[in-house]
Every structure is written in structure tokens, then in C-alpha cells.
Motif scaffolding. Sequence first.
Motif, PDB file in Angstrom:
ATOM      1  N   UNK A 107       0.839  -1.239  -0.050  1.00 38.90           N
ATOM      2  CA  UNK A 107      -0.036   0.077  -0.012  1.00 38.90           C
ATOM      3  C   UNK A 107       0.977   1.404   0.128  1.00 38.90           C
ATOM      4  N   UNK A 108       1.977   1.188   0.646  1.00 33.26           N
ATOM      5  CA  UNK A 108       2.849   2.383   0.716  1.00 33.26           C
ATOM      6  C   UNK A 108       3.326   2.594  -0.509  1.00 33.26           C
ATOM      7  N   UNK A 109       3.726   1.461  -1.418  1.00 31.33           N
ATOM      8  CA  UNK A 109       4.392   1.633  -2.685  1.00 31.33           C
ATOM      9  C   UNK A 109       3.262   2.201  -3.724  1.00 31.33           C
ATOM     10  N   UNK A 110       2.265   1.747  -3.435  1.00 29.24           N
ATOM     11  CA  UNK A 110       0.942   2.364  -4.270  1.00 29.24           C
ATOM     12  C   UNK A 110       0.859   3.890  -4.327  1.00 29.24           C
ATOM     13  N   UNK A 111       0.966   4.216  -2.570  1.00 28.98           N
ATOM     14  CA  UNK A 111       0.857   5.659  -2.528  1.00 28.98           C
ATOM     15  C   UNK A 111       1.925   6.431  -3.255  1.00 28.98           C
ATOM     16  N   UNK A 112       3.326   5.881  -3.312  1.00 28.27           N
ATOM     17  CA  UNK A 112       4.257   6.422  -4.190  1.00 28.27           C
ATOM     18  C   UNK A 112       3.965   6.665  -5.661  1.00 28.27           C
ATOM     19  N   UNK A 113       2.971   6.207  -5.968  1.00 26.57           N
ATOM     20  CA  UNK A 113       2.489   6.091  -7.543  1.00 26.57           C
ATOM     21  C   UNK A 113       2.967   5.031  -8.284  1.00 26.57           C
ATOM     22  N   UNK A 114       3.438   3.815  -7.695  1.00 26.06           N
ATOM     23  CA  UNK A 114       3.714   2.727  -8.532  1.00 26.06           C
ATOM     24  C   UNK A 114       2.690   1.859  -8.877  1.00 26.06           C
ATOM     25  N   UNK A 115       2.495   1.603 -10.248  1.00 23.82           N
ATOM     26  CA  UNK A 115       1.111   0.859 -10.680  1.00 23.82           C
ATOM     27  C   UNK A 115       1.393  -0.793 -10.237  1.00 23.82           C
ATOM     28  N   UNK A 116       0.332  -1.318 -10.197  1.00 27.56           N
ATOM     29  CA  UNK A 116       0.326  -2.817  -9.826  1.00 27.56           C
ATOM     30  C   UNK A 116       0.932  -3.494 -10.591  1.00 27.56           C
ATOM     31  N   UNK A 117       0.910  -3.309 -11.700  1.00 25.56           N
ATOM     32  CA  UNK A 117       1.695  -4.253 -12.977  1.00 25.56           C
ATOM     33  C   UNK A 117       3.159  -4.107 -12.712  1.00 25.56           C
ATOM     34  N   UNK A 118       3.343  -2.750 -12.523  1.00 22.00           N
ATOM     35  CA  UNK A 118       5.029  -2.550 -12.273  1.00 22.00           C
ATOM     36  C   UNK A 118       5.400  -3.260 -10.977  1.00 22.00           C
ATOM     37  N   UNK A 119       4.611  -3.194  -9.947  1.00 18.69           N
ATOM     38  CA  UNK A 119       5.112  -3.979  -8.631  1.00 18.69           C
ATOM     39  C   UNK A 119       5.338  -5.361  -8.960  1.00 18.69           C
ATOM     40  N   UNK A 120       4.521  -5.931  -9.748  1.00 21.84           N
ATOM     41  CA  UNK A 120       4.587  -7.240 -10.207  1.00 21.84           C
ATOM     42  C   UNK A 120       5.577  -7.745 -10.763  1.00 21.84           C
ATOM     43  N   UNK A 121       6.232  -6.818 -11.757  1.00 24.66           N
ATOM     44  CA  UNK A 121       7.307  -6.857 -12.578  1.00 24.66           C
ATOM     45  C   UNK A 121       8.599  -6.781 -11.582  1.00 24.66           C
ATOM     46  N   UNK A 122       8.433  -5.830 -10.775  1.00 27.25           N
ATOM     47  CA  UNK A 122       9.551  -5.336 -10.071  1.00 27.25           C
ATOM     48  C   UNK A 122       9.952  -6.487  -9.036  1.00 27.25           C
ATOM     49  N   UNK A 123       8.855  -6.808  -8.511  1.00 24.95           N
ATOM     50  CA  UNK A 123       9.040  -7.774  -7.245  1.00 24.95           C
ATOM     51  C   UNK A 123       9.188  -9.437  -7.761  1.00 24.95           C
ATOM     52  N   UNK A 124       9.047  -9.467  -8.999  1.00 28.00           N
ATOM     53  CA  UNK A 124       9.705 -10.694  -9.417  1.00 28.00           C
ATOM     54  C   UNK A 124      11.217 -10.998  -9.247  1.00 28.00           C
ATOM     55  N   UNK A 125      11.813  -9.654  -9.542  1.00 27.65           N
ATOM     56  CA  UNK A 125      13.488  -9.736  -9.207  1.00 27.65           C
ATOM     57  C   UNK A 125      13.768  -9.528  -7.887  1.00 27.65           C
ATOM     58  N   UNK A 126      12.629  -8.959  -6.919  1.00 33.67           N
ATOM     59  CA  UNK A 126      12.848  -8.869  -5.451  1.00 33.67           C
ATOM     60  C   UNK A 126      12.123  -9.969  -4.833  1.00 33.67           C
ATOM     61  N   UNK A 127      11.880 -10.143  -3.611  1.00 36.04           N
ATOM     62  CA  UNK A 127      11.222 -11.190  -2.796  1.00 36.04           C
ATOM     63  C   UNK A 127       9.974 -10.594  -2.756  1.00 36.04           C
ATOM     64  N   UNK A 128       8.961 -11.543  -3.505  1.00 34.45           N
ATOM     65  CA  UNK A 128       7.472 -11.249  -3.432  1.00 34.45           C
ATOM     66  C   UNK A 128       7.126 -11.127  -2.119  1.00 34.45           C
ATOM     67  N   UNK A 129       7.453 -11.626  -1.224  1.00 29.41           N
ATOM     68  CA  UNK A 129       6.926 -11.560   0.007  1.00 29.41           C
ATOM     69  C   UNK A 129       7.155 -10.294   0.872  1.00 29.41           C
ATOM     70  N   UNK A 130       7.990  -9.602   0.194  1.00 30.75           N
ATOM     71  CA  UNK A 130       8.150  -8.213   1.090  1.00 30.75           C
ATOM     72  C   UNK A 130       7.165  -7.220   1.018  1.00 30.75           C
ATOM     73  N   UNK A 131       6.322  -7.674  -0.228  1.00 32.38           N
ATOM     74  CA  UNK A 131       5.022  -6.610  -0.418  1.00 32.38           C
ATOM     75  C   UNK A 131       4.208  -6.817   0.869  1.00 32.38           C
ATOM     76  N   UNK A 132       3.942  -8.027   1.670  1.00 29.86           N
ATOM     77  CA  UNK A 132       3.008  -8.261   2.596  1.00 29.86           C
ATOM     78  C   UNK A 132       3.757  -7.981   4.113  1.00 29.86           C
TER      79      UNK A 132
END
Length: 945
Positions: free
Chosen positions: A405-430
Motif C-alpha cells: 500500500x505504501x508503494x502504491x501511495x508512491x505512485x507505482x502501478x500494480x503491474x510495475x510492482x508485479x514485474x519489479x518484485x519478480x526480481x525482488x522477494x515477492x513476500x516483501x510486499x506483505x
Amino acid sequence: MPLHYGVKKLIAINSGKYAFAEIDLSHPVHLSAPNNQGKSTLVNALQFLYVDELRFMAFGSRNHEDTRRHYFGENPSYLVFECLTPLGPKCMLVAGQGPLNSCQFLRFAVDGEFCFDDFCGEGGHLRTLEDLRPVFAGRGLAEIRPGNLWEVLGDPRSHSSGPTVPRLNILPIHTKDEYRSFRAAFTRLLSLNNATAKELRELIITCHARDVTCRRIDVAAEHRDEFQRAEQAERRLQFTLAVQNQVEKGRTVREEIGAIAEGLRVEAPIIAVERDAVFAAIDQLNLTLDDDCGRIQIQLDSIKARTDEQNQSIGEIRGEIKSKQGDLAEIDALHKKWASSTDTMIGAMRDNVSALTARISLLRDHLEDAERFDINALRRNVEKLESDRAAKQRAVENWDTRAINALRDLGIEDADLEMVFRLLNAGLLDLSIGQEIEIRDSSALGARLQRIRELTIEGRFADEAISIDLGALGAPSVGAHRTREEVQSDLAVVQTQLKRAREQLAVAENQADAARALFDAETERRGALARLQEYDGYRTQWAKRDQTEASLKALTNSMKEVQEQIETLDEERRLESQRLENLLDQQRECEVSRSTIDQAIAAYCEGEAEVGIDAPIAGFRVPQDDLDHSSSWDQIGVRAKSLAQRLERVNGELKSLVRKRRQVDDIQKSVRDTSKEFTGQTIYFSEPDADWDRLIQMVESLGEQQEAVEQSWSSLFTRVAAKLSDIHHGVSEIRSAINRINRGLAEYRVSNLRSVKLEVVTVNQTYGMIETLTNEGGVFQDHEKIDRAKDQMRQWIRSSETISLDELFELHIHVHDADRDRPTKAKSLDEIGSTGTGMTAKAMVFIQLVRAVVAEDKYRLHFFLDETGQLDERNLAATTKMAVTKGVMPITADPDVRIEPLAHPVVTVYALGQRADGKFIVDGKRTCRARRVEHESEPAVEEAV
């Protein structure tokens, strides 16, 4: 020293437990030994010399089998009797045959004296009988049969047995009867056996058989012909007297029978005519009644058929009513059970069934998975689901602080989050900001993530150092977490999956418990389904209850109508049955009347046949044309009753005739039975008329019979009286013999007795009658005496009584003790005195008796006095002295030796002993002979034997 014939030596070889014993019997002998050392065995062995059969020997309480086994229980075993005979020394050999032959024995005669070497074979062994035969072959060896023993021992006047019978001639007897007398006296003398007064009396008669010419008289047998004639005449007279009254009564009853029989002969044809008329009328009436009964029976059969149909209908209706009543009872019972159930309760039941169905399906799936999947894989699946559930749980709990939610507030789209966190640990989003994540610079973070997104083109990340295909990496579900509710829903799904995975794992870990749980669930589901089905059936039946009640009511009405029809048929049947019963009653009355008449006629015929009169009814027939047929039962009944009464009267007369006839039969039976009591007078009434004529004639001639009987008996009594003098003479001879015995007893004093005396006392009244009849010129001079004699003689002849010598007198033994004034009477010899005086008296009496048979003193005999210690010296001396003077050698026995009273004039003392092997012997070292010297002042002399 005078020569004495008889046994000289007794030798036992392997017999009676004796290994060897040789006793010299030419002088008095004393056996010195304790009790049970074989003394009686040696002495009683003398019976094998003198007594022909074992059954006449006396061995105390031993039976015959024990005796044979005692003397001849071993093979070989011998008894040898060396005898001095008029023909020189001879031996009797008694050879046992051993256990295999039941210990039987044989007797042989052998010439010459005894020699022990004859019995010794090679090596000192005892020879068997078969081995002895060649040894004695040249010495006249001859077998002695028991039946010839008396001829071997005696001097028979007739040599009927021929020259093959050996001879010893050691007894002066000439007949077998004399031998029997000797045998009876000798067995008593040898061991001084007890003898009652009766036995002593019989023994005295036996021993004086030479002097007693007649011991018994059978009066009837000796005068049979004359007796039979006299007896027959008297029996005829006595029989006539016995049946006189019966004959007179029988004659009267027979005359009454004749009168009754004549009346019945007149009555019988009249009764036969009336019987045929009545029976013809009954037969005609029965034909009419049979037709009427047949018509009524057809009507009754029709009624019965209709009634059966209605009853069948009732049965069917009852079955339907019972079925409907059962249905209503079942509906009411279900209603009582389910009426209070609400829709909610029923719905809960149905939900429960559905839940149980799902659980059963799930358990089945788990059991199938447990067979298909690895348990470790199931455990890993559980762990993964638990981790996923934990992450989603935290996401729900920290929804407002999540990194996504905090990253969404920074203006990052959900599709971009999915793509970025493929490279990063997906669990970090939770992860939650402030807890797991701390954002220090939001702008720098946003720029960094944006930079990474820019380097990602078409699913591949590339910078100066690396190029990565992000298609192989998992991406977070950013789009699925739009709202808190969606995350919560995902959490619920994960929790359900986790529960199912855990159940799967539990089943895999314990399949047996899972199988039991499945079985319980299926059982519970079946019960629940059954209750639901019962409820559903109740609802269906309850809806039809009114219809069922209506059907039941209709069936009840139908049944009532059928029952009314049956009642109508029953009334109709009752009326017809009553008509039929009335007709059948008439038929039964007809049959009763016929049966009554038939029974009366049968009784008449039976009685007529029993008494044998010629007055038949049954065979008489009247022509049908002469009969009057009546159709009315009233008329027929009157005639039948009158006929029955007439038959009853006639049968009464016939019964009277039968009774009188039986009375005659009883009289005849009584006469016949009475006649059987009178030999030769039996009357069988095989020809009654002739027998009755003979009986009446006998009664009318009683006077003549009585006179003939008296003459017959008078002639017979005169002849019989002459025969009785022989018996009277026999009693006189016995008195003389007793006097001789008394004189012999008086010659020797017994220490404590003044005297012992025998007395002959006649006791039978028959003897008085014998004296009367044999008293010359006395009885026939007195009519009273001859009448008494006739009565007595008649009794003897009728009862075939034998007048026996031994029944005419008793023997009284009078004992006069030294210390008493009057003598007393003893019942037997054993009751005489004390200190052995009874034994002394027995010895004296038996010696006198045996010498009455073996009258010559030159024939030596023996007797046995055991336990002489109970005799005082005077008794012992008196006994032995008398015996020696009579040529009877005493054999005495006692552990102690008293030479003085025994030595008359010589006594040999044998000491008996027992070897280590239990066999008895004669101890030669302790055996001696004592001789009495001529002068009383000099002591007895002992010398070794």
C-alpha cells in the motif's frame, strides 16, 4: 514182643513243607515242636493210607484244594507208609502230581521196606514218578484205585476184583460196609475230633454193624402187595366217607337241573317264533327310516355347503379388517412418535445426513490420498499452507501498514510492482511498515524501484552486469489484494486448505483410526436415513388415514350382513338336524331292541351250551308268510319289550340252571380233589352219569366196605409184628456195646473224675410200640393195645415211614466229678471235666469203637493227642496205657517232653525243626527213645535212636 500188623513207618519226602521226615510208628511217638511246625501235617497224613477219598478225610478248617496243595504242591512229592503185613514188609507210595495236575495224587503198592536211595537220582536230585517206575518195576509196583482201597487194606471174603488188586491186609475187615464203619471211626480217633451225642450215637451203631443185623425197616416196602390191598380197601372206604355228604347233595342238585332243562325245551320254540316276527317288523321300519334320513341328509349337505361359502367369506373379510386395523394402529403409533416434530427438527436431521455424507466422502478421499501420496509430501504441503496462512493472517492484521500500500501511495502501478518484485522477494510486499520494514527515504525508494522497472523490458531484466528472464520467477498477486475483504477471503480459503491438508496427513499417519471413523460415520448416516425414511412414510400414510377408516367401516358392515345370513342357515340346519335325530333315535331304539334281544338270545345260547341241554333258539326260523309285519314303532316297541322280558325270565331260569350246573361242577371238583388224596381212587368225571352212578352205589355200600377193611388190616398187622423183633434186637445189641465201653472206661481212672458212663435211653414212642408188638403173647390178648398198635402201624404204612434204629434211642453221657456228690449229664464228650479229661474220655471211647470194627489187637492203629500240656500226668498215663493195651499207638505232641506218663512201655521222642529255607525236618540230634523198666522204683531209661 507180639507181632502187630499195620503201618510201621511214616515217611514224608518234599511233602507238607517237609524236606524229609521219617517217623517210626511201631511204638508210641511224641512230637516235640512249637505250634505250626508241622506236627499235624505228619499225623494227618495217615489218612492217605486208610481213607479212600479226600472228601471223607478231616483236616480241620482246610478245604480239599488247600489240602492237596499243602501235601502235593511241589513235583515231585511223596508220602510213604512202610507196613508190616501177613505177606511181609510192604509200602504204600502216595505220589503227588504237582500244580499242573491240580495237585492230585496217586497210590501205589510196593513190595519190601522203605529205602531212601530208591528216591535219589543222579546228583542227589529227587526222582519223579516216571523215573521211579523202573526202580520199583521188579518189586510188584501196582496202582491202587480209590474204589479198591478197602480190598487192598482188608481181607475181603470175595475176591471179585481179581488178582490184579495188590494186597496189604493190615485191617481185619471183610466187606465194604465194614470198611465204611472203620473209616468213620478212624477219622474220629486219629485226631480225637469233636462228636455230639447224636454223632456219637450214629458212630456207635456204625462200629457195631456186625452185631446189629437190622438198622431200619420199611414196613410198607417189605409188605407192599398185602399193604396195597389193605390200603386200597381203606382208601376206598375213607374216600367214600369223605365224599358221602357231597354225593348226596350232588344227586339232589342234578335232579333239579333235569326239571329246569325240561321247561326250557318247551319254551324255546315259542320264543323263536316271536323273535322272527319282531325282527321282520324292525327291518321294514328301518327301510322307511333310511329313506327319510337320506332326504334330510341331502338337505343338510346343501345347507352345509352354503354355510361353508359364507364362513369362507367371513374369513376373508376378517383378514381384510385385521389388515386395516393394523394399518390404522401403525399410523397412530407413527403419529404419536412424529406429531411433535417441527420443520426445524426435520431440517436439522436432513442437514445432519448431508454433513455425514460430506464427511464420509472426505474420509474416503483422504484414505484414497493416503494410498496415492507420500506422507512426507503431505507434511510439506501442510507446512507450506501453514506459512501461507500465517502471511495472510499478518496481512489482514496489518492491512494499513503493508508495504504494497505504501508503494502504491508512491505512485507505482500494480503491474510495475508485479514485474519489479519478480526480481525482488515477492513476500516483501506483505510486510508491515514499522514492524518488518522501515522506509528511510520514500523518494529514493520510489526512484530505485522505478529504475528497476525501466530496466525490465518484455519480461527480462538487464543492466550492465546481468540479464534475467523473469518469466521463470513467481510474482506476487498484487491484483488480488485490492481490499481487506478480499485478503480475508483468501485467508479463509487458505485456512480451509490447511484444515483439509492436516486431515489428509492425520489419515495418512493413522489409517486404522480413519477407517473406524469412516465406519462409525456410515453407521450413523444409515440410522439417520432410516429415521428420515420413517418420517417420510408417516407423512404419506397419515395423508391416507381417512380413506383407511372408511374402508374398515365398509368391511365391518359387510361382515355383519354375512353373519346374519349364516344365522339363518344355522336355524334351518338345526330344524333339519332335529328331524334327522328323531328318525335316528327311532333307528337306535330299533337297534337297541334288536341288540337287547340278540344279547339275551346269545346269553341263552351260551348258557344252553354250557349246561348242554337240547333247547336251541338261535337256529330256529319261522316262514316269512306266517309273520305279521307291523309298521308303527309304538306297536313294534311293545312287542320287542315283551319279548325281551320273556327272554330275561328264561335267561334267569337258565342262569339258575348254570349256577346249579356249576354247583354240580364244584361238587365234582371237590370230589375229584378229595379223591386225589386217596391213592387209586381218583375220579375224573370223564363220563359224569356213569361216575355219579358209581359214587351213589359206593355211598349205599358203606357197611360192607368197613367190614372188609378191618379184616385186611388185621391180617397184615399180624405179619408185620414179626419183622419188628429185629429192630428190638438191635437196640439190645447197642446196649450191650455201651456196657462193654463202660467197662473199658471203668478200668482206667481219670484224675479228677470218679467215672464217665454212657447210657442208652429209648426216646421214640415207636420203640414202646415195638416192645408191645414183640412181647410174646401180650398185645393180641388186649383189644385196647391192639387198637393202638393198629393205629401206629397204619401211620407207619400210610406215611411210608422207615423205622430207623438211630431214631429209637439217645445216648446220655453221665459225668461224676471227684468233688461232687451226684453225676451230671454232658451233651458231648468235649464237655466232660477239665484239664483235658474230655480229650481223655474221647480217646477212650473212640479206641473202644475202632476196636469194635478192627477187633483183633494184632492190627496196630494210631491216634493223635496234640498239646498234651493241658493233660495232667494221670490223665495222660491212663489214656496212653489203655491205648497201648488195645494195640492203638498214641502219637502225642507238645513243645515240652514228659517221658514218664508216655512210656508204655516204649516211646520215641522226635524233635521237629525248620531249615533256613523254611522246610521242616526231623532233628536227629535231638531224637531219643525212652523205655519203661519193670520195677517202678527205677526211673525211665532214655536211649538215642
